[in-house]
Design a protein around this motif. Structure first.
Motif, PDB file in Angstrom:
ATOM      1  N   GLN A   1       0.817  -1.207   0.000  1.00  0.00           N
ATOM      2  CA  GLN A   1       0.000   0.000   0.000  1.00  0.00           C
ATOM      3  C   GLN A   1       0.856   1.265   0.000  1.00  0.00           C
ATOM      4  O   GLN A   1       1.939   1.304   0.561  1.00  0.00           O
ATOM      5  N   ARG A   2       0.320   2.303  -0.639  1.00  0.00           N
ATOM      6  CA  ARG A   2       0.894   3.655  -0.609  1.00  0.00           C
ATOM      7  C   ARG A   2      -0.225   4.680  -0.423  1.00  0.00           C
ATOM      8  O   ARG A   2      -0.231   5.748  -1.026  1.00  0.00           O
ATOM      9  N   PHE A   3      -1.190   4.302   0.393  1.00  0.00           N
ATOM     10  CA  PHE A   3      -2.372   5.140   0.571  1.00  0.00           C
ATOM     11  C   PHE A   3      -2.013   6.478   1.208  1.00  0.00           C
ATOM     12  O   PHE A   3      -1.054   6.597   1.963  1.00  0.00           O
ATOM     13  N   ARG A   4      -2.844   7.491   0.886  1.00  0.00           N
ATOM     14  CA  ARG A   4      -2.816   8.763   1.600  1.00  0.00           C
ATOM     15  C   ARG A   4      -4.156   8.932   2.305  1.00  0.00           C
ATOM     16  O   ARG A   4      -5.208   8.739   1.682  1.00  0.00           O
TER      17      ARG A   4
ATOM     18  N   ALA B   1       0.614  12.188  12.603  1.00  0.00           N
ATOM     19  CA  ALA B   1       1.153  10.887  12.210  1.00  0.00           C
ATOM     20  C   ALA B   1       0.124  10.044  11.470  1.00  0.00           C
ATOM     21  O   ALA B   1       0.492   9.067  10.798  1.00  0.00           O
ATOM     22  N   TYR B   2      -1.148  10.412  11.572  1.00  0.00           N
ATOM     23  CA  TYR B   2      -2.219   9.594  10.994  1.00  0.00           C
ATOM     24  C   TYR B   2      -2.978  10.319   9.886  1.00  0.00           C
ATOM     25  O   TYR B   2      -4.000   9.822   9.414  1.00  0.00           O
ATOM     26  N   VAL B   3      -2.491  11.465   9.467  1.00  0.00           N
ATOM     27  CA  VAL B   3      -3.157  12.258   8.435  1.00  0.00           C
ATOM     28  C   VAL B   3      -2.120  12.688   7.402  1.00  0.00           C
ATOM     29  O   VAL B   3      -1.045  13.166   7.756  1.00  0.00           O
TER      30      VAL B   3
ATOM     31  N   LYS C   1       0.690  19.939   6.121  1.00  0.00           N
ATOM     32  CA  LYS C   1      -0.087  19.058   5.242  1.00  0.00           C
ATOM     33  C   LYS C   1      -0.629  19.829   4.043  1.00  0.00           C
ATOM     34  O   LYS C   1      -0.973  21.009   4.156  1.00  0.00           O
ATOM     35  N   PRO C   2      -0.767  19.169   2.891  1.00  0.00           N
ATOM     36  CA  PRO C   2      -1.446  19.803   1.760  1.00  0.00           C
ATOM     37  C   PRO C   2      -2.946  19.878   2.009  1.00  0.00           C
ATOM     38  O   PRO C   2      -3.500  19.085   2.788  1.00  0.00           O
ATOM     39  N   VAL C   3      -3.592  20.830   1.347  1.00  0.00           N
ATOM     40  CA  VAL C   3      -5.044  20.940   1.438  1.00  0.00           C
ATOM     41  C   VAL C   3      -5.688  20.299   0.216  1.00  0.00           C
ATOM     42  O   VAL C   3      -5.045  20.065  -0.806  1.00  0.00           O
TER      43      VAL C   3
END
Length: 328
Positions: free
Chosen positions: A197-200, A222-224, A262-264
């Motif tokens: 997996q490489r999920f975002r 860490a989870y987002v 984080k990106p929006v």
């Protein structure tokens, strides 16, 4: 003072645009600037979640002309766990679409609980969130993760438990924010454990305060991977500049994401309580051009849309001119 060469001026301007939100002053709210001639390339529309939606994406591509939508977005139905697991056959057409071009992005909304729109009482939601936080539903998300990887959708952007600050869905945060955050962490850990997996993972509230301030639901950096916002044109009579400046609104969203590195993104946006409102569409597209989200996808069905929905001709014209013909 000697003027710099024209080439240097152009180069510096290009660097300023690429710098994105780091160069933006948010304290002054929406200044009413004219958007630049090019909008972010990662855009698309919600056109349904079945195989017909893929066909509609091709139609949208033809309608927008010079620009090419490269984001496909779908929902997993949340009425029962077998569908939240991505039951066989449900995602195959999206996998085929995604693999056809390497620059494409697939975004999938994933409910956190079954009976997701049953409007169950807070006591039931609280109990279910606590069960999730204790690991009762990990297996469902592991199954979904394995199916996505098996289909070649290992880089999917997963919008988990969206609009948690509202009251529409059973996975709402308000009845027990602490349990909600612990449950989110379990979902992410379960899916990150899937080989390949490489999920975002995307945290996406409604714009504004709604039932609970969305910051109270944030599960931690860490989870987002992405901080999104669903931002429709409501309530009635609220101009775009107030949608930017309101508590927990668009400016607060960008500021929060910047603070957390984080990106929006904007998975859902569109017309709503104020009818055919080209000023809102112009404002949103200018906002995207300024803040360079990871992606943005308009909800293109009535009353929200501008292509399939024919109820908003003035807004449709603005959308097409600013997105479809960015150099026109």
């Amino acid at each position: 003072m000697r003027q710099p060469p024209r080439v240097l001026v152009i180069a510096l301007a290009a660097l300023a645009l690429l710098a994105g939100p780091a160069c933006i002053r948010l304290g002054g709210g929406w200044p009413g600037f004219a958007p630049p001639p090019r909008v972010p390339p990662a855009f698309g529309a919600y056109l349904g979640y079945d195989s017909d939606a893929v066909r509609r994406l091709a139609g949208l591509d033809g309608w927008v002309g010079a620009a090419t939508p490269r984001v496909g977005r779908a929902f997993l139905p949340g009425d029962r766990w077998s569908r939240i697991e991505g039951e066989p056959g449900h995602l195959q057409h999206w996998a085929t679409w995604r693999k056809a071009r390497k620059e494409r992005m697939f975004v999938l909304n994933v409910p956190m609980l079954d009976r997701s729109e049953a409007h169950l009482p807070d006591s039931v939601v609280r109990r279910e969130l606590r069960r999730g936080a204790d690991g009762a539903y990990d297996r469902h998300f592991r199954t979904l993760g394995r199916r996505l990887v098996g289909l070649g959708l290992s880089d999917t952007v997963l919008v988990i438990g969206w609009e948690m600050n509202g009251i529409t869905y059973q996975h709402r945060c308000g009845p027990d924010p602490d349990a909600w955050k612990q449950y989110w962490k379990r979902v992410v850990r379960a899916m990150r454990a899937v080989p390949g997996q490489r999920f975002r993972f995307e945290f996406t509230p409604n714009r504004g305060r709604d039932a609970i301030p969305w910051t109270r639901c944030y599960p931690g950096d860490a989870y987002v991977d992405v901080i999104g916002m669903d931002a429709y044109d409501h309530p009635e009579g609220m101009p775009f500049k107030e949608q930017v400046a309101e508590p927990y609104g668009l400016a607060a969203h960008v500021r929060f994401a910047k603070e957390h590195g984080k990106p929006v993104s904007y998975p859902e946006w569109g017309l709503y309580r104020n009818g055919d409102n080209p000023a809102y569409v112009r404002g949103m597209l200018g906002w995207f051009a300024r803040h360079r989200p990871l992606y943005q996808t308009i909800s293109d069905y009535c009353p929200h849309g501008v292509w399939l929905c024919r109820d908003n001709p003035r807004s449709s014209d603005v959308y097409r001119k600013l997105v479809a013909r960015p150099n026109g």
